[in-house]
Design a protein around this motif. Sequence first.
Motif, short mmCIF file in Angstrom:
data_model
loop_
_atom_site.label_atom_id
_atom_site.label_comp_id
_atom_site.label_asym_id
_atom_site.label_seq_id
_atom_site.Cartn_x
_atom_site.Cartn_y
_atom_site.Cartn_z
N PRO A 176 27.76 47.91 52.71
CA PRO A 176 28.67 48.10 53.86
C PRO A 176 30.02 48.63 53.40
N PRO A 177 30.73 49.36 54.28
CA PRO A 177 32.06 49.86 53.92
C PRO A 177 33.00 48.71 53.57
N SER A 178 33.91 48.98 52.65
CA SER A 178 34.87 47.96 52.24
C SER A 178 35.88 47.70 53.34
N ARG A 179 36.31 46.44 53.44
CA ARG A 179 37.39 46.07 54.36
C ARG A 179 38.75 46.38 53.75
N VAL A 180 38.78 46.67 52.46
CA VAL A 180 40.03 46.97 51.76
C VAL A 180 40.31 48.46 51.88
N LYS A 181 41.47 48.81 52.34
CA LYS A 181 41.82 50.18 52.68
C LYS A 181 41.56 51.15 51.53
N GLY A 182 40.71 52.14 51.76
CA GLY A 182 40.48 53.22 50.81
C GLY A 182 39.50 52.91 49.70
N VAL A 183 39.11 51.66 49.52
CA VAL A 183 38.21 51.28 48.42
C VAL A 183 36.78 51.70 48.76
N LYS A 184 36.06 52.19 47.76
CA LYS A 184 34.66 52.57 47.96
C LYS A 184 33.81 52.04 46.81
N LEU A 238 36.12 52.64 38.39
CA LEU A 238 35.63 51.64 37.45
C LEU A 238 34.11 51.68 37.38
N VAL A 239 33.57 51.73 36.15
CA VAL A 239 32.13 51.69 35.92
C VAL A 239 31.86 50.69 34.81
N CYS A 240 31.01 49.70 35.06
CA CYS A 240 30.63 48.75 34.01
C CYS A 240 29.41 49.31 33.29
N LEU A 241 29.60 49.81 32.09
CA LEU A 241 28.53 50.48 31.34
C LEU A 241 27.51 49.49 30.79
N SER A 242 27.96 48.27 30.52
CA SER A 242 27.07 47.25 29.96
C SER A 242 27.52 45.89 30.47
N GLY A 243 26.58 44.97 30.65
CA GLY A 243 26.92 43.62 31.09
C GLY A 243 27.41 43.61 32.53
N SER A 244 28.34 42.72 32.82
CA SER A 244 28.85 42.57 34.19
C SER A 244 30.29 42.12 34.17
N VAL A 245 31.00 42.44 35.25
CA VAL A 245 32.37 42.02 35.43
C VAL A 245 32.62 41.91 36.93
N HIS A 246 33.47 40.98 37.31
CA HIS A 246 33.85 40.80 38.71
C HIS A 246 35.20 41.47 38.93
N ALA A 247 35.30 42.27 39.99
CA ALA A 247 36.51 43.03 40.28
C ALA A 247 37.04 42.66 41.66
N ILE A 248 38.30 42.26 41.71
CA ILE A 248 38.98 41.94 42.97
C ILE A 248 39.82 43.13 43.39
N VAL A 249 39.71 43.52 44.66
CA VAL A 249 40.56 44.57 45.22
C VAL A 249 41.27 44.01 46.44
N ASP A 250 42.55 44.39 46.61
CA ASP A 250 43.40 43.77 47.61
C ASP A 250 44.40 44.83 48.09
N ASP A 251 44.46 45.04 49.42
CA ASP A 251 45.41 46.01 49.96
C ASP A 251 46.63 45.35 50.60
N GLY A 252 46.79 44.05 50.38
CA GLY A 252 47.89 43.31 50.95
C GLY A 252 47.54 42.62 52.25
N THR A 253 46.42 43.04 52.87
CA THR A 253 45.93 42.42 54.10
C THR A 253 44.53 41.85 53.91
N ASN A 254 43.65 42.64 53.30
CA ASN A 254 42.27 42.24 53.04
C ASN A 254 42.02 42.19 51.55
N ARG A 255 41.10 41.31 51.16
CA ARG A 255 40.73 41.17 49.75
C ARG A 255 39.22 41.03 49.66
N ALA A 266 29.72 52.05 40.88
CA ALA A 266 31.11 52.21 40.48
C ALA A 266 32.03 51.79 41.62
N LEU A 267 33.28 51.53 41.28
CA LEU A 267 34.26 51.09 42.26
C LEU A 267 35.45 52.03 42.21
#
Length: 312
Positions: A176-184, A238-255, A266-267
């Motif tokens: 689903p589309p991100s709730r954070v402005k401009g993030v894909k 951002l691309v995780c080439l190996s393993g895993s990582v958690h990424a937080i994105v925040d536009d000041g209103t939604n996170r 990719a993010l």
Amino acid sequence: MTAFFHPNALVESPHIGDRTRVWAFAHILPGARIGSDCNICDGVFVENDVHVGDRVTVKIGVQLWDGITLEDDVFVGPNVTFTNDLHPRSRQYPTQFLTTVVRKGASIGGNATILPGITIGAGAMIGAGSVVTRDVPPGAVVVGNPAHIRGYVNTPSVVSDGGPVEPIDSAPDTTPPSRVKGVKFVRLTRAIDLRGSLVAGDVGGDVPFQPQRFFAVHDVPSAEVRGAHAHRECQQFLVCLSGSVHAIVDDGTNREEYVLDSPDRALYMPRMTWGTQYRYSPDAILLVLASLPYDNSDYIRDYDTFLAEVTG
């Protein structure tokens, strides 16, 4: 409008806000400043160089030592222990005690220990019994000894479905589309055959800018947090080439929180997006493409400054 002091409380400070309640056997020294609508429970001790904002709750058995600031709407659970000296000795005092700041809306669970010189970010949640040894990002949930981040409050998690494993994976993206402005959350082309696997992306298509810089993050201890900043102009991919990582994105209103666990996912983060990465797996390699060369003045490293700029 006046404050309420229990008959068995000792309140020496004249700087107590309206409607604040101070209960039995609490002791507040003359220099302390406490705001309005606070609840200071039984057996709380407050030293002189302490600043408490409005609507703060301090539960039973807490001591607030010199150098501690609690901003508005903070909750401090029973028997939380604050410290203000890294090397305490009897009758030996530092020239200045370290400053500890608990930002607006943060909560600290019962019996937690907070080391000196730490900032707990706005809205953060400290689990009961945790030992906090370093700064806590805004909105983070931390637990354990030493405390580590387990998640973020009010942050929906988006997990890649991985997609079908086919020789050429071109299935439609159902994220689903991100709730954070401009993030894909971008699905890249994946090709698999007997020789191995390949992931490809087009600059100007999948990557919506011309990269001017790249860097790779790896060998990160799982307890460490990376990022925790925004860029005024720079975009990132951002691309995780190996393993895993958690990424937080925040536009000041939604996170939102994204789990990057496959190199074909990719993010994209536009400018003025607060980003934080954490929970790196031991084998994680995170590749970051940037739209601009490094410029320290492009960074916003303080969340309150980010909020002021993004809303202004």
